[in-house]
Design an enzyme around this catalytic site. Structure first.
Site: not given
Length: 355
Positions: A158, A132, A110, A222, A246
């Protein structure tokens, strides 16, 4: 003690972990958007699919390895990106990385990680960076540069989170009580105070190409649940499309990933790799996802549940999944993941694209 490969050990994983987590942390790990419809259906949806096993096949030697983005992985699952791993265990992402490296599984890190990219990379794990994009794309540059320098093998964009769906914890929001050192240690200091650092609301196919050019790495998208969106991703240069809700934390009442996966596979064909997460809890789920068209499966919440026991817990999770997946492959008459492609009981025109 239950055998590491037993279904009872995996089934009881969440309940055992809950007793070791504070209420804010437990609620963060388990929470879902809205009424929790999507999250609640995720695991059961894999059980709704049916398989057509082969017989009279030699399954003495089963090889569950796969090639993902040009690199070999010894198992057809990996670790999905999750935040606050250091809140679950002090070793956080490093413990997860060590166990995953030993198992031969890809780890997706992440962007909110509480461990540095260098420390994660030092374990020898094959890792991808999840990102992100901010409104001002240039602000992502330093994070991307650090990941490339530390040896990230791919970037996972994402795309299903232009805003974070509301949820209402019973106690304090975890972000309000978390140690600052548990998250976002790979960002520049003061990142969040800069204009344009908020999540982008204008993501488009051009961002896939921009990320690929900026990093020189393959880009995986994703959060895709539709075949037409998957095609747009591939046309924009995505090397992989990741079917995901998610964890049921975004738009509630979205269809389950088990239902969405075959359509995405058919839309993509062999032009890009296809991954899936959501509700995967056992080796039979892994087999079913492969049969439905996934090149690899990613696991999120169960990794956090296992991480309560640090590296040893995550290692045990990988070991249990391996035992169960190999057993399921043998019972299905499959020696390799490629052999699973015709197992799904669907009409001929609905079957996933053969690879």
């Amino acid at each position: 003690m239950d055998d590491p490969g037993s279904s009872s050990w995996l089934t009881g994983l969440a309940a055992r972990a809950a007793g070791s987590m504070s209420t804010p942390l437990r609620e963060y790990v388990e929470h879902a958007a809205g009424a929790g419809v999507t999250a609640g259906e995720a695991a059961a949806a894999w059980g709704e699919l049916r398989l057509r096993p082969h017989v009279l096949r030699d399954v003495t030697d089963v090889d569950p390895s796969v090639e993902l983005l040009g690199r070999s992985a010894r198992v057809p699952w990996g670790v999905a990106p999750t935040s606050l791993q250091r809140a679950v265990h002090p070793d956080g992402e490093v413990a997860t990385a060590r166990a995953s490296a030993a198992a031969g599984a890809v780890m997706v890190v992440s962007s909110n990680a509480g461990s540095t990219f260098d420390d994660i990379a030092a374990t020898g794990v094959t890792w991808w960076l999840q990102v992100y994009l901010p409104s001002d794309r240039t602000l992502a540059g330093p994070l991307l540069d650090r990941a490339v320098a530390a040896g990230a093998a791919a970037v996972v964009l994402t795309v299903d989170t232009p805003v974070v769906a509301a949820w209402h914890p019973s106690e304090a929001l975890i972000w309000d009580v978390a140690d600052p050192g548990w998250t976002r240690v790979n960002f520049d200091p003061g990142y969040e105070d800069q204009p344009g650092s908020e999540k982008a609301l204008d993501l488009g196919p051009h961002d896939i190409d921009w990320l690929r050019e900026r990093t020189g790495l393959p880009v995986v998208v994703k959060g895709v649940l539709r075949g037409d969106d998957a095609r747009r991703c591939v046309q924009a240069g995505a090397a992989g499309v990741w079917v995901s809700t998610h964890g049921g934390r975004q738009l509630d009442r979205s269809l389950s990933t088990a239902v969405a996966l075959p359509e995405v596979r058919r839309a993509v064909g062999d032009e890009a790799e296809v991954y899936v997460d959501g509700g995967v809890r056992c080796g039979l789920d892994v087999l079913t996802a492969l049969a439905a068209g996934a090149d690899a499966v990613f696991v999120g919440r169960p990794v956090l549940h296992a991480l309560v026991d640090g590296e040893a817990g995550v290692a045990r999770l990988h070991a249990a999944l391996l035992v169960e997946t190999v057993e399921a492959m043998r019972l299905a008459g499959c020696r390799t993941p490629a052999d699973t492609r015709d197992l799904l009981a669907m009409a001929p025109d609905e079957r996933p694209h053969p690879l």
